[in-house]
Scaffold this active site. Sequence first.
Site, PDB file in Angstrom:
ATOM      1  N   GLY A  93       0.826  -1.219   0.000  1.00 29.98           N
ATOM      2  CA  GLY A  93       0.000   0.000   0.000  1.00 29.98           C
ATOM      3  C   GLY A  93       0.847   1.250   0.000  1.00 29.98           C
ATOM      4  O   GLY A  93       2.066   1.209   0.121  1.00 29.98           O
ATOM      5  N   GLY A  95       2.581   3.790   1.471  1.00 27.28           N
ATOM      6  CA  GLY A  95       3.128   4.114   2.784  1.00 27.28           C
ATOM      7  C   GLY A  95       3.502   5.582   2.924  1.00 27.28           C
ATOM      8  O   GLY A  95       3.561   6.123   4.035  1.00 27.28           O
ATOM      9  N   ASP A 255       4.060  -4.839  -7.408  1.00 24.12           N
ATOM     10  CA  ASP A 255       3.408  -3.587  -7.003  1.00 24.12           C
ATOM     11  C   ASP A 255       3.919  -2.416  -7.837  1.00 24.12           C
ATOM     12  O   ASP A 255       3.368  -1.312  -7.764  1.00 24.12           O
ATOM     13  CB  ASP A 255       3.631  -3.307  -5.506  1.00 24.12           C
ATOM     14  CG  ASP A 255       5.102  -3.374  -5.112  1.00 24.12           C
ATOM     15  OD1 ASP A 255       5.732  -4.412  -5.381  1.00 24.12           O
ATOM     16  OD2 ASP A 255       5.618  -2.392  -4.562  1.00 24.12           O
ATOM     17  N   ASP A 265       6.864   4.105 -10.880  1.00 25.31           N
ATOM     18  CA  ASP A 265       7.785   3.985  -9.741  1.00 25.31           C
ATOM     19  C   ASP A 265       9.244   3.942 -10.160  1.00 25.31           C
ATOM     20  O   ASP A 265       9.886   2.895 -10.189  1.00 25.31           O
ATOM     21  CB  ASP A 265       7.410   2.792  -8.856  1.00 25.31           C
ATOM     22  CG  ASP A 265       6.376   3.212  -7.816  1.00 25.31           C
ATOM     23  OD1 ASP A 265       6.018   4.409  -7.808  1.00 25.31           O
ATOM     24  OD2 ASP A 265       5.926   2.376  -7.026  1.00 25.31           O
TER      25      ASP A 265
HETATM   26  P1  AMP Z   1       8.727   1.361  -3.658  1.00 28.05           P
HETATM   27  O1  AMP Z   1       9.997   0.586  -3.506  1.00 28.05           O
HETATM   28  O2  AMP Z   1       8.890   2.842  -3.716  1.00 28.05           O
HETATM   29  O3  AMP Z   1       7.857   0.847  -4.752  1.00 28.05           O
HETATM   30  O4  AMP Z   1       7.939   1.125  -2.281  1.00 28.05           O
HETATM   31  C1  AMP Z   1       7.599  -0.143  -1.788  1.00 28.05           C
HETATM   32  C2  AMP Z   1       6.700   0.016  -0.587  1.00 28.05           C
HETATM   33  O5  AMP Z   1       7.377   0.696   0.479  1.00 28.05           O
HETATM   34  C3  AMP Z   1       5.441   0.824  -0.824  1.00 28.05           C
HETATM   35  O6  AMP Z   1       4.443   0.259  -0.040  1.00 28.05           O
HETATM   36  C4  AMP Z   1       5.832   2.205  -0.339  1.00 28.05           C
HETATM   37  O7  AMP Z   1       4.708   2.972   0.007  1.00 28.05           O
HETATM   38  C5  AMP Z   1       6.682   1.870   0.869  1.00 28.05           C
HETATM   39  N1  AMP Z   1       7.661   2.931   1.212  1.00 28.05           N
HETATM   40  C6  AMP Z   1       8.802   3.242   0.547  1.00 28.05           C
HETATM   41  N2  AMP Z   1       9.456   4.241   1.172  1.00 28.05           N
HETATM   42  C7  AMP Z   1       8.711   4.595   2.254  1.00 28.05           C
HETATM   43  C8  AMP Z   1       8.853   5.563   3.318  1.00 28.05           C
HETATM   44  N3  AMP Z   1       9.896   6.384   3.368  1.00 28.05           N
HETATM   45  N4  AMP Z   1       7.882   5.621   4.245  1.00 28.05           N
HETATM   46  C9  AMP Z   1       6.823   4.796   4.199  1.00 28.05           C
HETATM   47  N5  AMP Z   1       6.633   3.863   3.250  1.00 28.05           N
HETATM   48  C10 AMP Z   1       7.568   3.749   2.276  1.00 28.05           C
HETATM   49 MG    MG Z   2       6.235   1.157  -5.634  1.00 24.46          MG
END
Ligand code: AMP
Ligand code: MG
Length: 488
Positions: A93, A95, A255, A265
């Site tokens: 989700g 985050g 995702d 992303d």
């Molecule tokens: P990503 O690698 O950017 O696709 O993120 C993978 C997951 O980690 C997703 O659920 C993001 O919302 C969460 N996420 C990445 N960085 C953060 C952060 N700094 N704080 C909270 N959630 C994060």
């Molecule tokens: Mg992502």
Amino acid sequence: MSVTSRPAAVSFENRFAREFPEMAVAWRAEELPDPRLLVLNETLGTELGLDPSCLRGPEGVRFLTGQLLPSGSTPVAQAYAGHQFGGYSPRLGDGRALLLGEVVDATGHERDVHLKGSGRTPFARGGDGRATVGPMLREYVVSEAMHALGIPTTRSLAVVATGRSVPRETLLRGAVLTRVASSHLRVGSFQYARATGDLDLLRRLAEHAISRHHASATQAENRYLGLLQAVVEAQAELVARWMLVGFIHGVMNTDNMTISGETIDYGPCAFMEAFDPATVYSSIDVGGRYAYGNQPVIAQWNLARLAEALLPLLDPQEERAVDLATECVDTFSGQYHARWSGGMKLKLGVPDSLEDEVFAPLVAELLAVLQEDKVDHTSFFRSLGPAARGDAEASRGVFLQLPRFDAWLRRWLALHPDADLMERVNPVYIPRNHLVEEALAAASDGHLDPFEALLDAVTDPFHEHPGRERYAAAAPEGFGSYRTFCGT
Ligand code: AMP
Ligand code: MG
């Protein structure tokens, strides 16, 4: 907090929030101490019906960061699941992101407006919910370069520095990216819906995807199989386009794969320089799972996860559903190959009708020599335009095995390649890793000029401009073995 429609004279929809309460948590962006606009995509803003001069003003900046909500907007964090590096997480989700809502653009298409780096949400787990200037500007420039290359992608509307320091390895400047996408439906969204066991939710999500992206599915005998087929085709097209420009996504988790077929992303992504299928830049990809040459296979693996999620909709009889799904996902490699081949014919300026018996060995030999001689992918293909017109010096100059390349050149020239055609598809300027790093380093010191100059070059990738030579050249020797880091 006041709610006004002023910076965004357009009204927002909250369709996802309304239709999918099971997958949307109403949430607000965190307040920002000192928001400052770093970059604004005026053309995209105008497309969305937003007034650029308003967006640049204080209210506009508050709108771009979710501080001031346009009428109709119900910001939500979206739920999704996902396979990350092959391992399943049932609850990822948003985050650190929020969907502000949907707007109908100037061409009548529904677009998501979304924030990244807007603070912790209930999906944040251990994360701080924040993003930093470097990675958000990186997503901005790479996504806009991809768009200019004609590759389906989410878009970037703005990056705003928050005025907050964000602890990473060092203290970094916080930022929010305002992202625009045809939707944020991911393979992981379907995995999430399936895992709830709520078949009605899964069906509604599939109908939503069909209505937003794949109306063709309604013509199919089995509309959910039609949806799966349409996603297989969109992803085959997308990944073929990546491969043809040397793009490495870096983190092709389920995702991070859209249902629309847009690239999404931009984390540890990069453009390959010397041609080599084993190229990996991401520091977290230690096994090379998402290496350049693996991307088609990984896309198909991800599509198999989508197919699994859709099984109950494909047929009430499980065995039959599995057969239908397998047959459909198996069409990926043929679809991918056809698109890649068609694109490679354009890159080489040869007719689409050229028989495979001639074309396949010609390309195989070219790729082999490019790899062995570590030739820069982008500038090599661009140099073939002049070669087709009779000046092969630039392309010949980069080979160690010159007699071997000359032999290839003769075979290719005998096909009378069309230089004009080639120059419409082989870019001069891509966001080269050393240039991106240089621009981001300057931006982190408060100097945005190098970022803007890079953005100008890569958003007009096919036209050579005097004075932009350094944007067309491969990284200097001293740049070394490049590593990208996840966009946190
Ligand atoms: P990503 O690698 O950017 O696709 O993120 C993978 C997951 O980690 C997703 O659920 C993001 O919302 C969460 N996420 C990445 N960085 C953060 C952060 N700094 N704080 C909270 N959630 C994060
Ligand atoms: Mg992502």
